[in-house]
Design a protein around this motif. Structure first.
Motif, PDB file in Angstrom:
ATOM      1  N   GLY A   1      45.580  44.278  45.280  1.00  0.00           N
ATOM      2  CA  GLY A   1      44.346  44.791  44.705  1.00  0.00           C
ATOM      3  C   GLY A   1      43.086  44.052  45.097  1.00  0.00           C
ATOM      4  O   GLY A   1      43.106  42.957  45.664  1.00  0.00           O
ATOM      5  N   TYR A   2      41.972  44.715  44.793  1.00  0.00           N
ATOM      6  CA  TYR A   2      40.651  44.105  44.982  1.00  0.00           C
ATOM      7  C   TYR A   2      40.565  42.764  44.248  1.00  0.00           C
ATOM      8  O   TYR A   2      41.317  42.515  43.297  1.00  0.00           O
ATOM      9  N   GLY A   3      39.591  41.972  44.644  1.00  0.00           N
ATOM     10  CA  GLY A   3      39.390  40.687  43.991  1.00  0.00           C
ATOM     11  C   GLY A   3      38.602  40.820  42.698  1.00  0.00           C
ATOM     12  O   GLY A   3      37.578  40.160  42.514  1.00  0.00           O
ATOM     13  N   ILE A   4      39.080  41.673  41.791  1.00  0.00           N
ATOM     14  CA  ILE A   4      38.443  41.843  40.484  1.00  0.00           C
ATOM     15  C   ILE A   4      39.294  41.147  39.431  1.00  0.00           C
ATOM     16  O   ILE A   4      40.480  40.865  39.637  1.00  0.00           O
ATOM     17  N   THR A   5      38.689  40.869  38.274  1.00  0.00           N
ATOM     18  CA  THR A   5      39.343  40.058  37.251  1.00  0.00           C
ATOM     19  C   THR A   5      40.700  40.613  36.841  1.00  0.00           C
ATOM     20  O   THR A   5      41.675  39.864  36.697  1.00  0.00           O
ATOM     21  N   ALA A   6      40.786  41.926  36.653  1.00  0.00           N
ATOM     22  CA  ALA A   6      42.052  42.517  36.216  1.00  0.00           C
ATOM     23  C   ALA A   6      43.174  42.212  37.194  1.00  0.00           C
ATOM     24  O   ALA A   6      44.314  41.947  36.778  1.00  0.00           O
ATOM     25  N   ASN A   7      42.861  42.226  38.474  1.00  0.00           N
ATOM     26  CA  ASN A   7      43.892  41.960  39.477  1.00  0.00           C
ATOM     27  C   ASN A   7      44.217  40.476  39.598  1.00  0.00           C
ATOM     28  O   ASN A   7      45.387  40.093  39.709  1.00  0.00           O
ATOM     29  N   THR A   8      43.191  39.630  39.568  1.00  0.00           N
ATOM     30  CA  THR A   8      43.454  38.193  39.680  1.00  0.00           C
ATOM     31  C   THR A   8      44.189  37.684  38.441  1.00  0.00           C
ATOM     32  O   THR A   8      45.049  36.798  38.546  1.00  0.00           O
ATOM     33  N   ASP A   9      43.873  38.228  37.275  1.00  0.00           N
ATOM     34  CA  ASP A   9      44.607  37.847  36.059  1.00  0.00           C
ATOM     35  C   ASP A   9      46.070  38.258  36.160  1.00  0.00           C
ATOM     36  O   ASP A   9      46.971  37.516  35.750  1.00  0.00           O
ATOM     37  N   TRP A  10      46.325  39.456  36.704  1.00  0.00           N
ATOM     38  CA  TRP A  10      47.701  39.924  36.870  1.00  0.00           C
ATOM     39  C   TRP A  10      48.463  39.029  37.840  1.00  0.00           C
ATOM     40  O   TRP A  10      49.608  38.641  37.585  1.00  0.00           O
ATOM     41  N   LYS A  11      47.818  38.677  38.950  1.00  0.00           N
ATOM     42  CA  LYS A  11      48.486  37.849  39.937  1.00  0.00           C
ATOM     43  C   LYS A  11      48.852  36.477  39.364  1.00  0.00           C
ATOM     44  O   LYS A  11      49.856  35.882  39.754  1.00  0.00           O
ATOM     45  N   ALA A  12      48.033  36.018  38.417  1.00  0.00           N
ATOM     46  CA  ALA A  12      48.314  34.718  37.797  1.00  0.00           C
ATOM     47  C   ALA A  12      49.597  34.734  36.973  1.00  0.00           C
ATOM     48  O   ALA A  12      50.141  33.672  36.649  1.00  0.00           O
TER      49      ALA A  12
ATOM     50  N   VAL B   1      40.400  38.337  49.867  1.00  0.00           N
ATOM     51  CA  VAL B   1      39.266  39.126  49.373  1.00  0.00           C
ATOM     52  C   VAL B   1      38.940  38.796  47.919  1.00  0.00           C
ATOM     53  O   VAL B   1      37.999  39.349  47.353  1.00  0.00           O
ATOM     54  N   ALA B   2      39.716  37.887  47.301  1.00  0.00           N
ATOM     55  CA  ALA B   2      39.484  37.529  45.899  1.00  0.00           C
ATOM     56  C   ALA B   2      38.694  36.235  45.775  1.00  0.00           C
ATOM     57  O   ALA B   2      38.562  35.686  44.677  1.00  0.00           O
ATOM     58  N   SER B   3      38.162  35.754  46.882  1.00  0.00           N
ATOM     59  CA  SER B   3      37.396  34.513  46.885  1.00  0.00           C
ATOM     60  C   SER B   3      36.137  34.687  47.726  1.00  0.00           C
ATOM     61  O   SER B   3      36.163  35.359  48.760  1.00  0.00           O
ATOM     62  N   THR B   4      35.051  34.060  47.289  1.00  0.00           N
ATOM     63  CA  THR B   4      33.808  34.100  48.067  1.00  0.00           C
ATOM     64  C   THR B   4      33.783  33.006  49.133  1.00  0.00           C
ATOM     65  O   THR B   4      32.868  32.967  49.953  1.00  0.00           O
ATOM     66  N   ALA B   5      34.769  32.118  49.106  1.00  0.00           N
ATOM     67  CA  ALA B   5      34.833  31.074  50.130  1.00  0.00           C
ATOM     68  C   ALA B   5      35.239  31.705  51.458  1.00  0.00           C
ATOM     69  O   ALA B   5      36.213  32.456  51.528  1.00  0.00           O
ATOM     70  N   VAL B   6      34.491  31.404  52.501  1.00  0.00           N
ATOM     71  CA  VAL B   6      34.783  31.949  53.824  1.00  0.00           C
ATOM     72  C   VAL B   6      35.826  31.068  54.508  1.00  0.00           C
ATOM     73  O   VAL B   6      35.657  29.857  54.632  1.00  0.00           O
TER      74      VAL B   6
END
Length: 354
Positions: A224-235, A288-293
């Motif tokens: 998924g996109y790097g949005i909170t719902a997806n990053t929380d799920w991945k955690a 895509v879930a991080s702003t770090a390049v």
């Protein structure tokens, strides 16, 4: 397929690509936001979409991307923009549903037999084809992900509705092929969630959507996109993400040519790629879930690890997923890093190729 001679980008090893969306200009839509409303209307919107698509092509080329996409500049969302052009779906009568068992969203409702009365993206694909001589890829939502982004008050069966969508997608895909698209990708993030459905009818419906195509076909399965719902799920998924282990053996036996998956900064065991040995692998080497390049070396490291399980001529370095929620500056930096990392590994492979 199109009568064009293969470009240098098509011929070279490790051709780079993107998995999906790219950020839109702020004058077209509110940046860093999914389902962002358009800033323009009428003829100005139509012109603005084409201008944004031109810019996206230019920026991909400047970053050194080999297989170009539209960056989804002409659509608000990778699923609903296709659906809104179909009959039998009511966008006024909306309901709140659980998307991929992860987050709630207000979605349109199927109220009658679904149908495609005219092409949806074909004119946009022709416009993209006219902007570049490089290979182009077009993404469509997969049947299972489409039904997971709707409320159904007509069919009463996820499987039946998915087969209806598969036929509609096949019509669209064939016209996209005729418009000069080299790779047609079906986005199926739902394949990482509904494993029983994938086995029972999901892969078969995907193959129906791709039936009879001469263009290469791809399925994109990510987290998924790097949005909170997806990053929380991945955690919550633990130290190893083994969802691909359930679906890859079925996809290996399917007619789909390319598998797009997420690898950079993920907990996907790299050896799971062995399960799709023989397929082309569009490997997510950009987070895509991080702003770090990422650095070029970080990208190269992921590609080297993948090469233990996929032949170099079958590897396509890419992004984990779409980058619409990111800023244009960050996305451009990530694309440049992807290209630079692929260059490092190409140079390492060159003596072997010679």
């Amino acid at each position: 397929m199109t009568g064009r001679q293969p470009s240098d980008s098509a011929r070279r090893l490790l051709p780079t690509s993107t998995a999906g969306s790219l950020p839109k200009p702020a004058w077209l839509a509110e940046p860093e936001k999914l389902w962002s409303p358009w800033q323009l209307h009428g003829d100005a919107l139509a012109e603005g979409k084409q201008d944004a698509l031109r810019i996206s092509v230019h920026e991909q080329e400047q970053a050194g991307i080999d297989i170009l996409s539209d960056g989804e500049q002409t659509r608000q969302h990778f699923v609903t923009t296709f659906i809104e052009h179909l009959s039998g779906v009511d966008f006024e009568n909306r309901e709140t549903v659980r998307i991929r068992d992860r987050y709630d969203a207000s979605v349109p409702t199927v109220v009658g037999s679904v149908g495609r009365e005219k092409p949806v993206f074909v004119d946009d694909a022709r416009f993209l084809r006219a902007q570049t001589d490089r290979p182009i890829k077009w993404a469509l939502p997969g049947p299972m992900t489409m039904i997971d982004t709707l409320a159904d008050r007509h069919y009463g069966s996820r499987e039946k509705l998915a087969w209806e969508f598969a036929g509609i997608l096949n019509e669209e895909a064939k016209e996209l092929e005729a418009a000069g698209v080299d790779i047609i990708q079906f986005d199926e993030p739902s394949f990482n969630v509904f494993f029983d459905d994938v086995q029972d009818w999901g892969v078969a419906a995907l193959e129906r959507a791709a039936e009879g195509l001469r263009a290469e076909t791809a399925v994109h399965i990510c987290y998924g996109y790097g949005i909170t719902a997806n990053t929380d799920w991945k955690a919550t998924l633990g130290a190893e993400w083994r969802q691909y282990e359930k679906t890859f053996p079925m996809i290996r036996e399917s007619s789909i040519d390319i598998v797009s998956l997420e690898c950079q900064h993920s907990h996907v065991p790299m050896d799971l790629i062995e399960l799709i040995r023989g397929k082309k692998v569009m490997l997510g080497a950009i987070d895509v879930a991080s702003t770090a390049v990422e650095s070029a070396d970080e990208v190269a490291d992921v590609l080297r690890k993948a090469l233990e399980f996929v032949e170099p001529e079958l590897l396509i370095p890419s992004t984990n997923c779409g980058m619409a929620p990111l800023s244009r500056e960050v996305a451009q930096g990530k694309l440049a890093a992807l290209s630079a990392g692929a260059d490092i590994v190409r140079r390492e492979l060159a003596p072997r190729a010679g």
